[in-house]
Design a protein around this motif. Structure first.
Motif, short mmCIF file in Angstrom:
data_model
loop_
_atom_site.label_atom_id
_atom_site.label_comp_id
_atom_site.label_asym_id
_atom_site.label_seq_id
_atom_site.Cartn_x
_atom_site.Cartn_y
_atom_site.Cartn_z
N THR A 40 9.14 14.51 -9.68
CA THR A 40 10.57 14.34 -9.43
C THR A 40 11.16 13.26 -10.33
N ASP B 40 0.89 4.19 -2.76
CA ASP B 40 0.68 5.59 -2.39
C ASP B 40 1.84 6.47 -2.89
N LEU B 41 3.04 5.92 -2.84
CA LEU B 41 4.20 6.67 -3.31
C LEU B 41 4.12 6.92 -4.82
N LYS C 290 1.43 7.12 -6.58
CA LYS C 290 0.32 8.04 -6.84
C LYS C 290 0.63 9.47 -6.41
N ASN C 291 1.69 9.67 -5.66
CA ASN C 291 2.05 10.99 -5.17
C ASN C 291 2.53 11.86 -6.33
N LYS C 292 1.92 13.03 -6.52
CA LYS C 292 2.26 13.87 -7.67
C LYS C 292 3.67 14.46 -7.55
N PHE C 293 4.14 14.70 -6.35
CA PHE C 293 5.49 15.24 -6.19
C PHE C 293 6.54 14.20 -6.56
N PHE C 294 6.29 12.95 -6.18
CA PHE C 294 7.19 11.87 -6.56
C PHE C 294 7.22 11.68 -8.08
N LEU C 295 6.06 11.72 -8.71
CA LEU C 295 5.99 11.55 -10.16
C LEU C 295 6.71 12.69 -10.89
N LYS D 82 0.83 -1.20 0.00
CA LYS D 82 0.00 0.00 0.00
C LYS D 82 0.87 1.26 0.00
N ARG D 83 1.99 1.24 0.73
CA ARG D 83 2.88 2.42 0.78
C ARG D 83 3.51 2.68 -0.59
#
Length: 98
Positions: free
Chosen positions: A16, A6-7, A9-14, A2-3
Protein backbone atom coordinates in the motif's frame (compact mmCIF):
# COMPACT_ATOMS: atom_id res chain seq x y z
CA UNK A 1 7.48 -0.37 19.37
CA UNK A 2 6.69 -3.98 18.59
CA UNK A 3 3.39 -3.01 16.88
CA UNK A 4 5.20 -0.50 14.68
CA UNK A 5 7.78 -3.10 13.71
CA UNK A 6 5.02 -5.61 12.94
CA UNK A 7 3.23 -3.00 10.83
CA UNK A 8 6.37 -2.26 8.83
CA UNK A 9 6.92 -5.99 8.22
CA UNK A 10 3.35 -6.47 7.00
CA UNK A 11 3.42 -7.09 3.24
CA UNK A 12 0.01 -5.49 2.66
CA UNK A 13 1.14 -2.30 4.38
CA UNK A 14 4.35 -2.21 2.35
CA UNK A 15 2.47 -2.74 -0.92
CA UNK A 16 0.00 0.00 0.00
CA UNK A 17 2.79 2.45 0.86
CA UNK A 18 4.67 1.59 -2.33
CA UNK A 19 1.48 2.08 -4.35
CA UNK A 20 0.81 5.46 -2.74
CA UNK A 21 4.38 6.62 -3.37
CA UNK A 22 4.23 5.44 -6.97
CA UNK A 23 0.90 7.16 -7.64
CA UNK A 24 2.03 10.37 -5.94
CA UNK A 25 5.41 10.87 -7.57
CA UNK A 26 6.25 8.47 -10.41
CA UNK A 27 3.07 7.71 -12.34
CA UNK A 28 2.16 9.47 -15.58
CA UNK A 29 -0.88 10.97 -13.83
CA UNK A 30 0.81 11.92 -10.56
CA UNK A 31 -0.47 14.64 -8.26
CA UNK A 32 1.69 17.36 -9.78
CA UNK A 33 0.44 16.60 -13.28
CA UNK A 34 -3.14 16.57 -12.03
CA UNK A 35 -2.61 20.00 -10.48
CA UNK A 36 -1.21 21.34 -13.77
CA UNK A 37 -4.13 19.86 -15.69
CA UNK A 38 -6.55 21.48 -13.28
CA UNK A 39 -4.87 24.87 -13.74
CA UNK A 40 -4.99 24.52 -17.53
CA UNK A 41 -8.65 23.55 -17.36
CA UNK A 42 -9.48 26.66 -15.32
CA UNK A 43 -7.58 28.85 -17.77
CA UNK A 44 -9.39 27.30 -20.74
CA UNK A 45 -12.76 27.77 -19.04
CA UNK A 46 -11.98 31.45 -18.53
CA UNK A 47 -10.96 31.80 -22.17
CA UNK A 48 -14.13 30.02 -23.26
CA UNK A 49 -16.28 32.43 -21.23
CA UNK A 50 -14.38 35.41 -22.68
CA UNK A 51 -14.80 34.23 -26.25
CA UNK A 52 -18.49 33.49 -25.72
CA UNK A 53 -19.10 37.04 -24.51
CA UNK A 54 -17.09 38.44 -27.40
CA UNK A 55 -19.04 36.30 -29.87
CA UNK A 56 -22.31 37.53 -28.37
CA UNK A 57 -21.15 41.15 -28.72
CA UNK A 58 -20.12 40.63 -32.34
CA UNK A 59 -23.39 38.89 -33.20
CA UNK A 60 -25.32 41.75 -31.58
CA UNK A 61 -23.32 44.31 -33.56
CA UNK A 62 -23.82 42.32 -36.74
CA UNK A 63 -27.57 42.15 -36.29
CA UNK A 64 -27.70 45.90 -35.59
CA UNK A 65 -25.55 46.72 -38.62
CA UNK A 66 -27.55 44.56 -41.00
CA UNK A 67 -30.87 45.96 -39.80
CA UNK A 68 -30.17 49.72 -39.60
CA UNK A 69 -28.42 51.75 -42.33
CA UNK A 70 -27.72 54.69 -39.97
CA UNK A 71 -25.83 52.44 -37.58
CA UNK A 72 -23.94 50.91 -40.49
CA UNK A 73 -22.82 54.35 -41.63
CA UNK A 74 -21.83 55.34 -38.08
CA UNK A 75 -19.84 52.12 -37.69
CA UNK A 76 -18.02 52.64 -41.00
CA UNK A 77 -17.16 56.22 -40.11
CA UNK A 78 -15.86 55.38 -36.62
CA UNK A 79 -14.00 52.13 -37.26
CA UNK A 80 -12.71 52.55 -40.81
CA UNK A 81 -12.54 56.36 -41.04
CA UNK A 82 -14.79 56.40 -44.10
CA UNK A 83 -16.18 59.72 -45.30
CA UNK A 84 -18.41 61.27 -47.86
CA UNK A 85 -16.96 63.03 -50.90
CA UNK A 86 -17.36 66.56 -49.55
CA UNK A 87 -16.13 65.86 -46.00
CA UNK A 88 -12.77 65.98 -44.25
CA UNK A 89 -11.83 63.52 -41.51
CA UNK A 90 -9.63 64.62 -38.62
CA UNK A 91 -8.08 61.89 -36.52
CA UNK A 92 -6.97 62.89 -33.01
CA UNK A 93 -4.29 60.65 -31.54
CA UNK A 94 -3.76 60.92 -27.80
CA UNK A 95 -0.21 60.60 -26.53
CA UNK A 96 -0.12 57.66 -24.09
CA UNK A 97 3.18 58.76 -22.50
CA UNK A 98 1.57 61.40 -20.30
Amino acid sequence: MKRLLDLIKNKFFLVTVAFMVWMTFFDKNDLFSQYDYHQQLNKLKQEEAFYKTETDKVNKDLSELTSDKAKLEKFAREKYLMKKDNEDVFVIVHDSKK
